[in-house]
Design a protein around this motif. Structure first.
Motif, PDB file in Angstrom:
ATOM      1  N   LYS A   1    -105.089   0.551-139.253  1.00  0.00           N
ATOM      2  CA  LYS A   1    -104.846   1.485-140.356  1.00  0.00           C
ATOM      3  C   LYS A   1    -103.367   1.922-140.356  1.00  0.00           C
ATOM      4  O   LYS A   1    -102.520   1.215-140.872  1.00  0.00           O
TER       5      LYS A   1
ATOM      6  N   SER B   1    -101.647  10.682-146.235  1.00  0.00           N
ATOM      7  CA  SER B   1    -103.051  10.442-145.859  1.00  0.00           C
ATOM      8  C   SER B   1    -103.615   9.253-146.620  1.00  0.00           C
ATOM      9  O   SER B   1    -104.578   8.625-146.186  1.00  0.00           O
TER      10      SER B   1
ATOM     11  N   GLU C   1    -104.626  18.116-138.186  1.00  0.00           N
ATOM     12  CA  GLU C   1    -105.775  17.446-138.793  1.00  0.00           C
ATOM     13  C   GLU C   1    -105.311  16.208-139.580  1.00  0.00           C
ATOM     14  O   GLU C   1    -105.925  15.141-139.505  1.00  0.00           O
ATOM     15  N   TYR C   2    -104.203  16.356-140.293  1.00  0.00           N
ATOM     16  CA  TYR C   2    -103.651  15.210-141.035  1.00  0.00           C
ATOM     17  C   TYR C   2    -103.314  14.075-140.069  1.00  0.00           C
ATOM     18  O   TYR C   2    -103.669  12.925-140.306  1.00  0.00           O
TER      19      TYR C   2
ATOM     20  N   LYS D   1    -104.433  13.418-137.174  1.00  0.00           N
ATOM     21  CA  LYS D   1    -105.650  12.809-136.603  1.00  0.00           C
ATOM     22  C   LYS D   1    -106.294  11.840-137.595  1.00  0.00           C
ATOM     23  O   LYS D   1    -106.753  10.765-137.216  1.00  0.00           O
ATOM     24  N   ASN D   2    -106.283  12.230-138.853  1.00  0.00           N
ATOM     25  CA  ASN D   2    -106.968  11.403-139.858  1.00  0.00           C
ATOM     26  C   ASN D   2    -106.147  10.210-140.339  1.00  0.00           C
ATOM     27  O   ASN D   2    -106.694   9.226-140.804  1.00  0.00           O
ATOM     28  N   ILE D   3    -104.820  10.343-140.260  1.00  0.00           N
ATOM     29  CA  ILE D   3    -103.975   9.286-140.835  1.00  0.00           C
ATOM     30  C   ILE D   3    -104.009   8.010-139.989  1.00  0.00           C
ATOM     31  O   ILE D   3    -103.995   6.909-140.516  1.00  0.00           O
TER      32      ILE D   3
ATOM     33  N   GLU E   1    -102.034   3.036-146.006  1.00  0.00           N
ATOM     34  CA  GLU E   1    -102.747   2.062-145.167  1.00  0.00           C
ATOM     35  C   GLU E   1    -101.737   1.091-144.602  1.00  0.00           C
ATOM     36  O   GLU E   1    -100.745   0.777-145.268  1.00  0.00           O
TER      37      GLU E   1
ATOM     38  N   SER F   1     -99.566  15.275-146.273  1.00  0.00           N
ATOM     39  CA  SER F   1    -100.840  15.262-146.991  1.00  0.00           C
ATOM     40  C   SER F   1    -100.887  14.047-147.933  1.00  0.00           C
ATOM     41  O   SER F   1    -101.913  13.407-148.076  1.00  0.00           O
TER      42      SER F   1
END
Ligand code: S3P
Length: 170
Positions: A2, A68, A89-90, A92-94, A71, A65
Motif C-alpha cells: 500500500k 489517506s 490515526e492517519y 496508522k491507516n495510511i 496507494e 488527511s
C-alpha cells in the motif's frame, strides 16, 4: 504494497531515501514539506515566519488527511508531523511507518551549515537538536512499525535494507 511512510528527525535523510526507495520499488513519491511549499507557493521558512508554527501544523494534518487516499506511494513527512497526536490515526491507516533513526552526532554533522529549518535557527545547534530529540525520540519509536538505524550507512545501503525489510514483510 500500500504505502510506506518515512518518519524521523530533521536531517535523517527522509527525502533522499524516500525518493530512492520509490524509484527502486516503482512507487510514487510525496514529501509533505515539498507538497506544502508547492500548494502554498511559499517556503516552509516563510510559512513559519508569516503564519506561525500552529498554522503550519494544521497544513500538515490537512495534507495528511488527503494522503489517506494514496496507494503505492512512499511518503516522507516533516520531522514534527508524527509528534502531533491528531496525526497518529492517519499514519496508522495510511501504511507502514518506518523510523529512520540517526544518532545526535550524525544529525549535527548533517544539519550544520544548513539553513531553512525554522526550528533550528538561532542558538547552539547541538543543544537544539538534543532538546528536540528528547521530546520526540520516544514518539517516533512508538509511532513506527519498523525502526532502521541509518548512521554510517550510505543512502544506497539504507534503501537496500529497507527493500529487504519491507519485502520480507509483504
Ligand atoms: C520540522 C521539520 C522540517 C519541516 C519544518 C519543521 C520539525 O522537515 O517540516 O521545518 O518540526 O521537525 P524535515 O524533517 O524534512 O527537515
Amino acid at each position: 504494497m500500500k504505502n510506506i511512510i518515512l518518519i524521523g528527525f530533521m536531517g535523517a535523510g527522509k527525502t533522499t531515501i524516500g525518493q530512492k526507495l520509490a524509484r527502486r520499488l516503482a512507487m510514487d513519491f510525496v514529501d509533505t514539506d515539498q507538497q506544502i511549499e508547492k500548494e502554498q507557493h511559499c517556503t516552509i521558512g516563510k510559512i513559519f515566519r508569516d503564519k506561525g508554527e500552529v498554522q503550519f501544523r494544521r497544513m500538515e494534518t490537512e495534507l495528511l488527511s488527503r494522503l489517506s487516499g494514496c496507494e503505492h506511494t512512499v511518503i516522507s513527512v516533516g520531522g514534527g508531523l508524527p509528534v502531533q497526536t491528531e496525526n497518529h490515526e492517519y499514519l496508522k491507516n495510511i501504511g507502514k511507518t518506518v523510523y529512520l533513526k540517526a544518532e545526535k552526532e550524525t544529525l549535527v554533522e548533517r544539519l550544520k551549515g544548513g539553513a531553512g529549518r525554522p526550528l533550528l535557527q538561532g542558538g547552539e545547534l547541538e543543544h537544539k537538536i538534543t532538546e528536540l530529540m528528547q521530546k520526540r525520540e520516544s514518539i517516533y519509536e512508538r509511532v513506527a512499525d519498523t525502526v532502521l538505524k541509518t548512521d554510517r550507512k550510505s543512502p544506497g545501503q539504507i534503501v537496500d535494507e529497507l527493500e529487504r525489510i519491507l519485502c520480507d514483510e509483504c
